[in-house]
Design a protein around this motif. Structure first.
Motif, PDB file in Angstrom:
ATOM      1  N   PHE A 255      68.754 -52.862  54.766  1.00  0.00           N
ATOM      2  CA  PHE A 255      70.052 -52.241  55.038  1.00  0.00           C
ATOM      3  C   PHE A 255      71.200 -53.228  54.881  1.00  0.00           C
ATOM      4  O   PHE A 255      72.333 -52.845  54.591  1.00  0.00           O
ATOM      5  N   HIS A 256      70.907 -54.519  55.059  1.00  0.00           N
ATOM      6  CA  HIS A 256      71.964 -55.521  54.928  1.00  0.00           C
ATOM      7  C   HIS A 256      72.484 -55.613  53.494  1.00  0.00           C
ATOM      8  O   HIS A 256      73.560 -56.166  53.256  1.00  0.00           O
ATOM      9  N   ALA A 257      71.723 -55.064  52.540  1.00  0.00           N
ATOM     10  CA  ALA A 257      72.152 -55.103  51.140  1.00  0.00           C
ATOM     11  C   ALA A 257      72.906 -53.840  50.730  1.00  0.00           C
ATOM     12  O   ALA A 257      73.327 -53.727  49.581  1.00  0.00           O
ATOM     13  N   SER A 258      73.090 -52.906  51.653  1.00  0.00           N
ATOM     14  CA  SER A 258      73.819 -51.681  51.328  1.00  0.00           C
ATOM     15  C   SER A 258      75.293 -51.997  51.092  1.00  0.00           C
ATOM     16  O   SER A 258      75.821 -52.986  51.619  1.00  0.00           O
ATOM     17  N   PRO A 259      75.984 -51.172  50.311  1.00  0.00           N
ATOM     18  CA  PRO A 259      77.412 -51.426  50.057  1.00  0.00           C
ATOM     19  C   PRO A 259      78.238 -51.509  51.336  1.00  0.00           C
ATOM     20  O   PRO A 259      79.130 -52.356  51.439  1.00  0.00           O
ATOM     21  N   ALA A 260      77.949 -50.642  52.313  1.00  0.00           N
ATOM     22  CA  ALA A 260      78.727 -50.653  53.555  1.00  0.00           C
ATOM     23  C   ALA A 260      78.534 -51.959  54.314  1.00  0.00           C
ATOM     24  O   ALA A 260      79.497 -52.555  54.822  1.00  0.00           O
ATOM     25  N   HIS A 261      77.297 -52.419  54.401  1.00  0.00           N
ATOM     26  CA  HIS A 261      77.020 -53.659  55.134  1.00  0.00           C
ATOM     27  C   HIS A 261      77.629 -54.852  54.404  1.00  0.00           C
ATOM     28  O   HIS A 261      78.199 -55.763  55.038  1.00  0.00           O
ATOM     29  N   ARG A 262      77.520 -54.860  53.077  1.00  0.00           N
ATOM     30  CA  ARG A 262      78.095 -55.973  52.322  1.00  0.00           C
ATOM     31  C   ARG A 262      79.614 -56.012  52.475  1.00  0.00           C
ATOM     32  O   ARG A 262      80.210 -57.089  52.574  1.00  0.00           O
ATOM     33  N   ARG A 263      80.250 -54.836  52.516  1.00  0.00           N
ATOM     34  CA  ARG A 263      81.697 -54.787  52.716  1.00  0.00           C
ATOM     35  C   ARG A 263      82.056 -55.307  54.107  1.00  0.00           C
ATOM     36  O   ARG A 263      83.032 -56.058  54.267  1.00  0.00           O
ATOM     37  N   ALA A 264      81.264 -54.939  55.105  1.00  0.00           N
ATOM     38  CA  ALA A 264      81.513 -55.437  56.463  1.00  0.00           C
ATOM     39  C   ALA A 264      81.342 -56.952  56.519  1.00  0.00           C
ATOM     40  O   ALA A 264      82.122 -57.657  57.178  1.00  0.00           O
ATOM     41  N   ASP A 265      80.333 -57.463  55.838  1.00  0.00           N
ATOM     42  CA  ASP A 265      80.127 -58.917  55.793  1.00  0.00           C
ATOM     43  C   ASP A 265      81.322 -59.619  55.149  1.00  0.00           C
ATOM     44  O   ASP A 265      81.755 -60.691  55.603  1.00  0.00           O
ATOM     45  N   GLU A 266      81.851 -59.024  54.085  1.00  0.00           N
ATOM     46  CA  GLU A 266      83.019 -59.612  53.416  1.00  0.00           C
ATOM     47  C   GLU A 266      84.219 -59.659  54.362  1.00  0.00           C
ATOM     48  O   GLU A 266      84.945 -60.662  54.415  1.00  0.00           O
ATOM     49  N   LEU A 267      84.425 -58.582  55.104  1.00  0.00           N
ATOM     50  CA  LEU A 267      85.548 -58.534  56.037  1.00  0.00           C
ATOM     51  C   LEU A 267      85.371 -59.555  57.158  1.00  0.00           C
ATOM     52  O   LEU A 267      86.332 -60.217  57.567  1.00  0.00           O
ATOM     53  N   ARG A 268      84.146 -59.696  57.643  1.00  0.00           N
ATOM     54  CA  ARG A 268      83.892 -60.680  58.704  1.00  0.00           C
ATOM     55  C   ARG A 268      84.125 -62.096  58.191  1.00  0.00           C
ATOM     56  O   ARG A 268      84.683 -62.940  58.899  1.00  0.00           O
ATOM     57  N   ALA A 269      83.706 -62.341  56.959  1.00  0.00           N
ATOM     58  CA  ALA A 269      83.915 -63.671  56.379  1.00  0.00           C
ATOM     59  C   ALA A 269      85.403 -63.979  56.221  1.00  0.00           C
ATOM     60  O   ALA A 269      85.816 -65.146  56.265  1.00  0.00           O
ATOM     61  N   ALA A 270      86.199 -62.919  56.055  1.00  0.00           N
ATOM     62  CA  ALA A 270      87.650 -63.090  55.908  1.00  0.00           C
ATOM     63  C   ALA A 270      88.367 -63.119  57.254  1.00  0.00           C
ATOM     64  O   ALA A 270      89.599 -63.184  57.297  1.00  0.00           O
ATOM     65  N   GLY A 271      87.599 -63.049  58.340  1.00  0.00           N
ATOM     66  CA  GLY A 271      88.199 -63.157  59.666  1.00  0.00           C
ATOM     67  C   GLY A 271      88.307 -61.870  60.451  1.00  0.00           C
ATOM     68  O   GLY A 271      88.814 -61.869  61.574  1.00  0.00           O
ATOM     69  N   SER A 272      87.841 -60.760  59.896  1.00  0.00           N
ATOM     70  CA  SER A 272      87.907 -59.490  60.617  1.00  0.00           C
ATOM     71  C   SER A 272      86.909 -59.494  61.775  1.00  0.00           C
ATOM     72  O   SER A 272      85.787 -59.985  61.637  1.00  0.00           O
ATOM     73  N   PRO A 273      87.291 -58.919  62.919  1.00  0.00           N
ATOM     74  CA  PRO A 273      86.368 -58.882  64.069  1.00  0.00           C
ATOM     75  C   PRO A 273      85.399 -57.706  64.034  1.00  0.00           C
ATOM     76  O   PRO A 273      84.801 -57.362  65.052  1.00  0.00           O
ATOM     77  N   ILE A 274      85.214 -57.065  62.887  1.00  0.00           N
ATOM     78  CA  ILE A 274      84.346 -55.894  62.804  1.00  0.00           C
ATOM     79  C   ILE A 274      82.942 -56.224  63.310  1.00  0.00           C
ATOM     80  O   ILE A 274      82.351 -57.244  62.949  1.00  0.00           O
TER      81      ILE A 274
END
Length: 300
Positions: A255-274
């Motif tokens: 599931f970590h490779a799903s588009p939604a999870h990858r997008r969340a990972d990108e946002l977290r890497a950019a500083g988002s608290p998601i």
């Protein structure tokens, strides 16, 4: 069979499949790291051909992925890279109705094409998860292993060729079970979707904007979250505060490779608290909060 004008043409040639099924295994969290591929062609409800290959992913193998499919560097030594099999894969899938159990495989193929600088594989995609959900809506799970058991199929989970065969039989059995032919399965369901639940005025999730991985915005999980005060959003974005991974999400351990999870990972890497949480964990948290509130009210 009457084929709609906008549907792919189904060839009368008995050597041409009605549809093909593809499944891939990956070496690590990068979806481009294909290390095994299986493709099966079906015609008139029967297997027409099978193709499989181990693939040098040109990437590392993670212990997590190896535990799932059993493949490691030794298995792919001297095997072709994705660039080396691209022509064969495109020959089997290109221009055809191509089935995958969840569209993880579609994403992986697209990523591999980009990584190896090969042309994208153009196909008409059909998600066998969605087909199974419509054909057997009351099943507790629509993961491939659960469907194979339900349908009595011989199946070795996380073997690419076996997974492709099983997903193909899901389509065959769904056609038999519902009477809906392949051309009709390619069209959107005619039923009108239920409205997305509105968030309650108060609750432990008030103010949260939650995206769901593997669950519908108008389903049972969405309703439970809305009753707790959350707003269920269509996709992960900059204003999303939480991604909830549904128990019945179709990606399984990937599931970590799903588009939604990858997008969340990108946002977290950019500083988002998601936050990224599992359905069971969040529902338990809601229940504990509700119990604490009831206890406080009782003692007041």
């Amino acid at each position: 069979m009457i084929v709609p004008a906008d549907a792919p043409a189904f060839s009368p040639d008995p050597a041409v499949p009605d549809f093909v099924v593809v499944d891939v295994e990956t070496a690590c969290a990068r979806v481009s790291s294909i290390c095994q591929i299986g493709i099966v062609g079906f015609r008139a409800g029967r297997e027409l051909f099978a193709y499989e290959s181990l693939v040098d992913p040109c990437d590392e193998f993670s212990p997590f992925n190896t535990r799932i499919h059993g493949l490691c560097e030794d298995h792919v030594m001297n095997q072709p890279t994705f660039a080396g099999i691209h022509a064969a894969v495109d020959g089997h899938l290109g221009g055809r109705v191509t089935v995958a159990h969840s569209l993880f495989d579609k994403s992986a193929l697209a990523a591999a094409c980009r990584a190896h600088e090969k042309p994208a594989i153009e196909a008409t995609w059909l998600d066998s998860v969605r087909v199974a959900q419509r054909a057997w809506p009351d099943l507790p799970s629509h993961r491939l292993s659960a469907l194979a058991k339900f349908l009595g199929l011989r199946h070795k989970h996380h073997d690419a060729l076996s997974d492709a065969r099983a997903a193909g039989m899901v389509i065959v059995r769904a056609i038999e079970h519902t009477g809906i032919d392949l051309a009709a399965w390619l069209k959107p369901a005619a039923t009108r979707a239920a409205p997305v639940p509105r968030p309650a005025a108060d609750g432990p999730l008030k103010g949260e904007r939650i995206a769901l991985l593997g669950a519908k915005r108008n389903g049972t999980l969405a309703q439970a979250l809305a009753q707790a005060g959350a707003r269920v959003v269509a996709s992960v974005g900059p204003t999303t505060t939480m991604l909830v991974v549904a128990n019945d999400q179709p990606y399984g351990r990937f599931f970590h490779a799903s588009p939604a999870h990858r997008r969340a990972d990108e946002l977290r890497a950019a500083g988002s608290p998601i936050a990224i949480v599992r359905e069971d964990d969040l529902l338990q948290r809601i229940a504990l909060t509700a119990a604490s509130t009831d206890e406080a009210c009782a003692s007041a």
